[in-house]
Write a protein that holds these residues in place. Sequence first.
Motif, PDB file in Angstrom:
ATOM      1  N   ALA A  47       1.099  -1.316  -0.125  1.00 32.45           N
ATOM      2  CA  ALA A  47      -0.281   0.233  -0.536  1.00 32.45           C
ATOM      3  C   ALA A  47       0.532   1.248  -0.039  1.00 32.45           C
ATOM      4  CB  ALA A  47      -1.042   0.304   1.051  1.00 32.45           C
ATOM      5  N   LYS A  48       2.288   0.687   0.261  1.00 27.58           N
ATOM      6  CA  LYS A  48       3.303   2.243   0.313  1.00 27.58           C
ATOM      7  C   LYS A  48       3.855   3.086  -0.864  1.00 27.58           C
ATOM      8  CE  LYS A  48       3.912   1.628   5.396  1.00 27.58           C
ATOM      9  NZ  LYS A  48       5.125   0.935   6.048  1.00 27.58           N
ATOM     10  N   ARG A  49       3.788   1.369  -1.875  1.00 25.82           N
ATOM     11  CA  ARG A  49       5.090   1.693  -3.387  1.00 25.82           C
ATOM     12  C   ARG A  49       4.172   2.741  -4.102  1.00 25.82           C
ATOM     13  NH1 ARG A  49       9.472  -0.313  -4.959  1.00 25.82           N
ATOM     14  NH2 ARG A  49       9.992  -0.691  -6.976  1.00 25.82           N
ATOM     15  N   TYR A  50       3.064   2.677  -4.237  1.00 24.41           N
ATOM     16  CA  TYR A  50       2.004   3.711  -5.539  1.00 24.41           C
ATOM     17  C   TYR A  50       1.714   4.258  -4.242  1.00 24.41           C
ATOM     18  CZ  TYR A  50       4.101   0.733  -8.714  1.00 24.41           C
ATOM     19  OH  TYR A  50       4.702  -0.130  -9.517  1.00 24.41           O
ATOM     20  N   LYS A  55      -2.516   4.189  -6.383  1.00 22.69           N
ATOM     21  CA  LYS A  55      -2.383   3.275  -4.369  1.00 22.69           C
ATOM     22  C   LYS A  55      -3.088   2.647  -4.887  1.00 22.69           C
ATOM     23  CE  LYS A  55      -2.629   3.772   0.313  1.00 22.69           C
ATOM     24  NZ  LYS A  55      -2.502   4.364   1.259  1.00 22.69           N
ATOM     25  N   ILE A  56      -2.394   0.965  -4.176  1.00 13.46           N
ATOM     26  CA  ILE A  56      -2.832   0.114  -4.162  1.00 13.46           C
ATOM     27  C   ILE A  56      -3.792  -0.472  -2.905  1.00 13.46           C
ATOM     28  CG2 ILE A  56      -2.341  -2.741  -4.247  1.00 13.46           C
ATOM     29  CD1 ILE A  56       0.228  -2.074  -5.696  1.00 13.46           C
ATOM     30  N   GLN A  57      -4.896  -1.120  -2.782  1.00 13.33           N
ATOM     31  CA  GLN A  57      -5.706  -1.217  -2.145  1.00 13.33           C
ATOM     32  C   GLN A  57      -4.980  -2.641  -1.172  1.00 13.33           C
ATOM     33  OE1 GLN A  57     -10.406  -0.523  -0.731  1.00 13.33           O
ATOM     34  NE2 GLN A  57      -9.894  -2.052  -2.343  1.00 13.33           N
ATOM     35  N   ALA A  58      -4.750  -2.315  -0.004  1.00 13.77           N
ATOM     36  CA  ALA A  58      -4.368  -3.426   0.796  1.00 13.77           C
ATOM     37  C   ALA A  58      -4.802  -3.303   2.227  1.00 13.77           C
ATOM     38  CB  ALA A  58      -2.671  -3.537   1.053  1.00 13.77           C
ATOM     39  N   LYS A  59      -4.721  -4.898   2.419  1.00 11.33           N
ATOM     40  CA  LYS A  59      -5.724  -5.130   3.651  1.00 11.33           C
ATOM     41  C   LYS A  59      -5.235  -4.218   5.241  1.00 11.33           C
ATOM     42  CE  LYS A  59      -6.759  -8.991   7.175  1.00 11.33           C
ATOM     43  NZ  LYS A  59      -6.466 -10.293   7.504  1.00 11.33           N
ATOM     44  N   ASP A  60      -3.159  -4.070   5.189  1.00 12.26           N
ATOM     45  CA  ASP A  60      -3.082  -3.134   6.292  1.00 12.26           C
ATOM     46  C   ASP A  60      -1.776  -2.569   5.954  1.00 12.26           C
ATOM     47  OD1 ASP A  60      -1.445  -5.040   7.231  1.00 12.26           O
ATOM     48  OD2 ASP A  60      -2.948  -5.331   8.786  1.00 12.26           O
ATOM     49  N   ASN A  61      -1.395  -1.986   6.318  1.00  8.04           N
ATOM     50  CA  ASN A  61       0.317  -1.669   5.804  1.00  8.04           C
ATOM     51  C   ASN A  61       1.285  -2.274   6.196  1.00  8.04           C
ATOM     52  OD1 ASN A  61      -0.695   0.818   4.585  1.00  8.04           O
ATOM     53  ND2 ASN A  61      -0.510   2.024   7.178  1.00  8.04           N
ATOM     54  N   VAL A  70       5.110  -6.331  -6.552  1.00  4.23           N
ATOM     55  CA  VAL A  70       4.125  -5.457  -6.353  1.00  4.23           C
ATOM     56  C   VAL A  70       3.838  -4.296  -7.511  1.00  4.23           C
ATOM     57  CG1 VAL A  70       3.646  -3.386  -5.523  1.00  4.23           C
ATOM     58  CG2 VAL A  70       5.192  -4.743  -4.559  1.00  4.23           C
ATOM     59  N   ASP A  71       4.905  -4.211  -8.696  1.00  2.37           N
ATOM     60  CA  ASP A  71       5.027  -3.822  -9.787  1.00  2.37           C
ATOM     61  C   ASP A  71       4.226  -4.054 -10.686  1.00  2.37           C
ATOM     62  OD1 ASP A  71       6.367  -1.460  -8.131  1.00  2.37           O
ATOM     63  OD2 ASP A  71       8.342  -2.048  -9.551  1.00  2.37           O
ATOM     64  N   ALA A  72       4.033  -5.545 -10.583  1.00  4.16           N
ATOM     65  CA  ALA A  72       3.470  -6.711 -12.172  1.00  4.16           C
ATOM     66  C   ALA A  72       1.863  -6.316 -11.489  1.00  4.16           C
ATOM     67  CB  ALA A  72       4.047  -7.836 -11.723  1.00  4.16           C
ATOM     68  N   LEU A  73       1.954  -6.180  -9.924  1.00 10.29           N
ATOM     69  CA  LEU A  73       0.143  -5.963  -9.659  1.00 10.29           C
ATOM     70  C   LEU A  73      -0.241  -4.384 -10.068  1.00 10.29           C
ATOM     71  CD1 LEU A  73      -1.875  -7.447  -8.081  1.00 10.29           C
ATOM     72  CD2 LEU A  73      -1.163  -6.493  -6.257  1.00 10.29           C
ATOM     73  N   HIS A  74       1.043  -3.799  -9.726  1.00 15.13           N
ATOM     74  CA  HIS A  74      -0.132  -2.437 -10.111  1.00 15.13           C
ATOM     75  C   HIS A  74      -0.239  -2.272 -11.937  1.00 15.13           C
ATOM     76  CE1 HIS A  74       1.415   1.034 -12.064  1.00 15.13           C
ATOM     77  NE2 HIS A  74       0.293   1.797 -11.062  1.00 15.13           N
ATOM     78  N   ASP A  75       0.587  -3.118 -12.768  1.00 16.10           N
ATOM     79  CA  ASP A  75       0.508  -2.827 -13.938  1.00 16.10           C
ATOM     80  C   ASP A  75      -1.121  -3.702 -14.619  1.00 16.10           C
ATOM     81  OD1 ASP A  75       2.616  -1.820 -14.444  1.00 16.10           O
ATOM     82  OD2 ASP A  75       3.816  -3.010 -15.183  1.00 16.10           O
ATOM     83  N   ALA A  76      -1.294  -4.854 -13.722  1.00 18.42           N
ATOM     84  CA  ALA A  76      -2.226  -5.998 -13.679  1.00 18.42           C
ATOM     85  C   ALA A  76      -3.786  -4.514 -13.392  1.00 18.42           C
ATOM     86  CB  ALA A  76      -2.432  -6.715 -12.872  1.00 18.42           C
ATOM     87  N   LEU A  77      -3.250  -4.282 -12.136  1.00 14.39           N
ATOM     88  CA  LEU A  77      -4.802  -3.608 -11.792  1.00 14.39           C
ATOM     89  C   LEU A  77      -4.768  -1.800 -12.559  1.00 14.39           C
ATOM     90  CD1 LEU A  77      -3.954  -3.464  -7.855  1.00 14.39           C
ATOM     91  CD2 LEU A  77      -5.526  -4.696  -9.119  1.00 14.39           C
ATOM     92  N   VAL A  78      -4.117  -2.191 -13.442  1.00 14.58           N
ATOM     93  CA  VAL A  78      -4.293  -0.415 -13.528  1.00 14.58           C
ATOM     94  C   VAL A  78      -4.751  -0.681 -15.324  1.00 14.58           C
ATOM     95  CG1 VAL A  78      -3.458   1.130 -15.582  1.00 14.58           C
ATOM     96  CG2 VAL A  78      -2.562   1.201 -13.663  1.00 14.58           C
ATOM     97  N   ALA A  79      -4.448  -2.297 -16.353  1.00 15.92           N
ATOM     98  CA  ALA A  79      -5.179  -2.961 -16.530  1.00 15.92           C
ATOM     99  C   ALA A  79      -6.424  -3.155 -16.575  1.00 15.92           C
ATOM    100  CB  ALA A  79      -4.387  -3.532 -17.598  1.00 15.92           C
ATOM    101  N   ALA A  80      -6.698  -3.035 -15.393  1.00 11.57           N
ATOM    102  CA  ALA A  80      -8.371  -3.935 -15.033  1.00 11.57           C
ATOM    103  C   ALA A  80      -8.908  -3.069 -14.786  1.00 11.57           C
ATOM    104  CB  ALA A  80      -7.676  -4.843 -14.157  1.00 11.57           C
ATOM    105  N   LYS A  81      -8.705  -1.706 -14.611  1.00 11.77           N
ATOM    106  CA  LYS A  81      -9.332  -0.561 -14.206  1.00 11.77           C
ATOM    107  C   LYS A  81      -9.993  -0.437 -15.687  1.00 11.77           C
ATOM    108  CE  LYS A  81      -9.761   3.995 -11.783  1.00 11.77           C
ATOM    109  NZ  LYS A  81      -8.608   4.629 -10.667  1.00 11.77           N
TER     110      LYS A  81
END
Length: 288
Positions: A47-50, A55-61, A70-81
């Motif tokens: 949750a802190k990297r972006y 920002k990636i939503q996480a259960k907690d910090n 994290v970066d790969a997940l971020h790219d996937a979430l951008v495409a999903a959005k």
Amino acid sequence: DLSQNPLENQTAEAKTRADLMAGGMLLVNEWHSRPDDFDETGVVGVAKRYKGDDKIQAKDNNVSLFPAAVDALHDALVAAKADGMEHYLVEEGYRTYDTQNTYFQNKVTKLSSKYTGDALIAAAKKEVNYPGTSEYNSGLAFELRLYDKNDPEVSVPKYSTTAQGKWMSENCWKYGIVFRFPQNGWPLETSTDKSFKTGVSKRLNLYRYVGKGNAAIMHYMDFTLEEYIEYLEEHPHIALFEDGVLKYEVYRQYVGDEQNINVQLTRNAKKYSSSLDNMGGVITVFEY
């Protein structure tokens, strides 16, 4: 399969095991505990990297992963959005050895009224991975669910049945991520049971970073991580073409327990990434 052919225009680069530990291909399962020299200091807060809209939503910090995951997940979430898919939340990421041990010992205690000795340990392992053998101990795997603080209904359906869950399971490979433990008809109707290879039959919404080239081949061949590494042991030099054009070249070299490794490379590629596979090999993916 290029296994009869050497890398073209060869060169080499010196790396240490530490350099190669978090590259994405480290196999961690019931039969292959993470290496004793595993270094967790590189994990970062999901949750802190972006920041801001990224920002990636996480259960907690405390939810953390290695940066590449994290970066790969971020790219996937951008495409999903961009496709209208939102509300993903990272439920869990990296677990320390001590945390996994706590979970395991708690399960042992709970089952101690029914079992003793080896039978007790075996029963506990069916429900909780032994410390060091959990995919959560890799720093490369994460569990997803849906959550929206303004709409509790978002989290009601089972994740795998939602449009978001289906989108991620269908498309994550494009961003270097694979669904880790497929079973018959789950998470997708076309999924086949691979629990005999992964050792995990429990339904977990668990994804694993492996890198784009590896994920593309695993997707095309319908391989789990275990099957893919076994394939590379038999076919250590392969290539993937897209529309007749070379896209990825993969080369596995056996290095055993060497601490200082000369990673074999080709000057022909635009870029490359290398990773230990926890099976005595280094897997290098060249991107064209």
